[in-house]
Design a protein around this motif. Sequence first.
Motif, PDB file in Angstrom:
ATOM      1  N   ASP A 129     -11.176   5.737  -0.007  1.00 15.02           N
ATOM      2  CA  ASP A 129     -10.471   5.912   1.264  1.00 15.02           C
ATOM      3  C   ASP A 129      -9.905   4.553   1.669  1.00 15.02           C
ATOM      4  OD1 ASP A 129      -9.549   6.505   3.787  1.00 15.02           O
ATOM      5  OD2 ASP A 129     -11.411   7.400   4.514  1.00 15.02           O
ATOM      6  N   VAL A 130      -8.668   4.282   1.258  1.00 19.42           N
ATOM      7  CA  VAL A 130      -8.127   2.941   1.393  1.00 19.42           C
ATOM      8  C   VAL A 130      -6.668   2.985   1.789  1.00 19.42           C
ATOM      9  CG1 VAL A 130      -7.558   2.826  -1.077  1.00 19.42           C
ATOM     10  CG2 VAL A 130      -7.872   0.696   0.207  1.00 19.42           C
ATOM     11  N   ARG A 131      -6.256   1.986   2.567  1.00 19.87           N
ATOM     12  CA  ARG A 131      -4.856   1.765   2.875  1.00 19.87           C
ATOM     13  C   ARG A 131      -4.611   0.255   2.831  1.00 19.87           C
ATOM     14  NH1 ARG A 131      -8.585   3.834   4.911  1.00 19.87           N
ATOM     15  NH2 ARG A 131      -7.632   5.632   5.903  1.00 19.87           N
ATOM     16  N   LEU A 132      -3.381  -0.135   2.489  1.00 17.49           N
ATOM     17  CA  LEU A 132      -3.038  -1.543   2.307  1.00 17.49           C
ATOM     18  C   LEU A 132      -1.849  -1.888   3.186  1.00 17.49           C
ATOM     19  CD1 LEU A 132      -2.970  -4.327   0.819  1.00 17.49           C
ATOM     20  CD2 LEU A 132      -1.632  -3.196  -0.978  1.00 17.49           C
ATOM     21  N   HIS A 133      -1.980  -2.991   3.948  1.00 18.78           N
ATOM     22  CA  HIS A 133      -0.872  -3.516   4.751  1.00 18.78           C
ATOM     23  C   HIS A 133      -0.532  -4.902   4.225  1.00 18.78           C
ATOM     24  CE1 HIS A 133       1.558  -3.497   8.512  1.00 18.78           C
ATOM     25  NE2 HIS A 133       1.512  -4.800   8.312  1.00 18.78           N
ATOM     26  N   PRO A 156      -5.138  -3.793  -7.180  1.00 20.77           N
ATOM     27  CA  PRO A 156      -6.053  -3.013  -8.019  1.00 20.77           C
ATOM     28  C   PRO A 156      -7.098  -2.231  -7.219  1.00 20.77           C
ATOM     29  CG  PRO A 156      -5.760  -5.210  -8.925  1.00 20.77           C
ATOM     30  CD  PRO A 156      -5.155  -5.227  -7.568  1.00 20.77           C
ATOM     31  N   LEU A 157      -7.411  -2.686  -6.010  1.00 24.49           N
ATOM     32  CA  LEU A 157      -8.416  -1.976  -5.216  1.00 24.49           C
ATOM     33  C   LEU A 157      -7.938  -0.593  -4.794  1.00 24.49           C
ATOM     34  CD1 LEU A 157      -9.809  -4.859  -2.975  1.00 24.49           C
ATOM     35  CD2 LEU A 157     -10.977  -3.688  -4.852  1.00 24.49           C
ATOM     36  N   LEU A 158      -6.631  -0.377  -4.794  1.00 25.20           N
ATOM     37  CA  LEU A 158      -6.113   0.950  -4.462  1.00 25.20           C
ATOM     38  C   LEU A 158      -6.567   1.999  -5.468  1.00 25.20           C
ATOM     39  CD1 LEU A 158      -2.454   0.020  -3.440  1.00 25.20           C
ATOM     40  CD2 LEU A 158      -4.412   0.398  -1.928  1.00 25.20           C
ATOM     41  N   ASP A 159      -6.875   1.565  -6.686  1.00 25.25           N
ATOM     42  CA  ASP A 159      -7.343   2.488  -7.720  1.00 25.25           C
ATOM     43  C   ASP A 159      -8.858   2.659  -7.717  1.00 25.25           C
ATOM     44  OD1 ASP A 159      -4.749   2.893  -8.721  1.00 25.25           O
ATOM     45  OD2 ASP A 159      -4.890   1.095  -9.983  1.00 25.25           O
ATOM     46  N   HIS A 160      -9.566   1.838  -6.948  1.00 25.99           N
ATOM     47  CA  HIS A 160     -11.029   1.858  -6.985  1.00 25.99           C
ATOM     48  C   HIS A 160     -11.668   2.459  -5.737  1.00 25.99           C
ATOM     49  CE1 HIS A 160     -11.598  -0.401 -10.707  1.00 25.99           C
ATOM     50  NE2 HIS A 160     -10.659  -1.248 -10.312  1.00 25.99           N
ATOM     51  N   LEU A 161     -11.038   2.275  -4.578  1.00 28.46           N
ATOM     52  CA  LEU A 161     -11.649   2.696  -3.317  1.00 28.46           C
ATOM     53  C   LEU A 161     -11.218   4.110  -2.947  1.00 28.46           C
ATOM     54  CD1 LEU A 161     -11.048  -0.657  -1.444  1.00 28.46           C
ATOM     55  CD2 LEU A 161     -13.291   0.272  -2.047  1.00 28.46           C
ATOM     56  N   VAL A 177     -11.347   1.960   4.397  1.00 29.60           N
ATOM     57  CA  VAL A 177     -11.103   0.541   4.152  1.00 29.60           C
ATOM     58  C   VAL A 177      -9.631   0.225   4.435  1.00 29.60           C
ATOM     59  CG1 VAL A 177     -11.102  -1.324   2.452  1.00 29.60           C
ATOM     60  CG2 VAL A 177     -12.913   0.410   2.395  1.00 29.60           C
ATOM     61  N   LEU A 178      -9.408  -0.804   5.224  1.00 32.31           N
ATOM     62  CA  LEU A 178      -8.068  -1.350   5.439  1.00 32.31           C
ATOM     63  C   LEU A 178      -7.985  -2.693   4.727  1.00 32.31           C
ATOM     64  CD1 LEU A 178      -5.268  -1.598   6.828  1.00 32.31           C
ATOM     65  CD2 LEU A 178      -6.468  -2.596   8.806  1.00 32.31           C
ATOM     66  N   LEU A 179      -7.058  -2.810   3.794  1.00 30.78           N
ATOM     67  CA  LEU A 179      -6.774  -4.073   3.133  1.00 30.78           C
ATOM     68  C   LEU A 179      -5.575  -4.716   3.821  1.00 30.78           C
ATOM     69  CD1 LEU A 179      -6.958  -2.857  -0.590  1.00 30.78           C
ATOM     70  CD2 LEU A 179      -8.804  -3.916   0.742  1.00 30.78           C
TER      71      LEU A 179
END
Length: 270
Positions: free
Chosen positions: A238-242, A231-236, A212-214
């Motif tokens: 395989d995630v990265r946030l830009h 908060p989605l960083l704590d739930h998903l 998942v890319l946020l």
Amino acid sequence: MTESRTVTVDGSPIHVLEGASGPAVLMLHGSGPGTTGAGAWAATAEALGPSWRWVVPDQAGFGSTPVPPGSRGGLDLWTERAAGLMDALGVEQYAVVGHSMGGAVALALAAARPRQVTRVVAVSTMGTPGAPLSADLDAIWAAPADRHGARDMLSRLFLDQALVTDSAVDARAAAMREGAAAYVSLFPPPRARWADDLTLPARALAAIRAPVLLVHGAEDRVTPLATAALPLLDHLPDVRLHVLGRCGHVPALEHPHEFRQLLSGFLPRN
């Protein structure tokens, strides 16, 4: 986009734009009166070119897609319709890009169809457990279908008020009037319940195995970074946030070149 057509899913029509060939990418728009698939995503898809098979529907209650008889909008309906559309098109695997409400649908679709959804890009997303309805989203959902309502809505969506031009206001007001009959049933007051409806439980988010890319604007007032994306960083799993600085709720229009680079670098290619 190369083709506009209607696809029947479970006896009810969905208006779809499609383009090019290659790995399939389902692109889901957000909410608000006057929102359509083409308005949200056609420019992005055309700029990125023919490396992917773009599938850009109007979700139920928006644009040219009616709400099925006996139904009303909501996360379950929009998720089921998105899955049914891709089944009807014969697409076995696909990435999903979703903006705001569409981000919540994209995440729900990844949870429901783990074998089909290969990647998720959730932009200015809803769906986060515990995220409240913001005052700006409440106002957007309630915006009247006239020039004043259109201008107020656009001023809340964009950080850069130079994007709120007279031509943009006129186009949005026209789209709001055209879709008013279908949209009126979707988010009646009290509206906090519809934000709750678009929330995914923590267990569903934890079950998503697709990367998942946020993508989020630092100054987003509609779905604020602190309550929607972080908060989605704590739930998903395989995630990265830009995070884009000097950006409100619509990164695809406020920072189009950087946004397209993010998509082209993350989406699967042949």
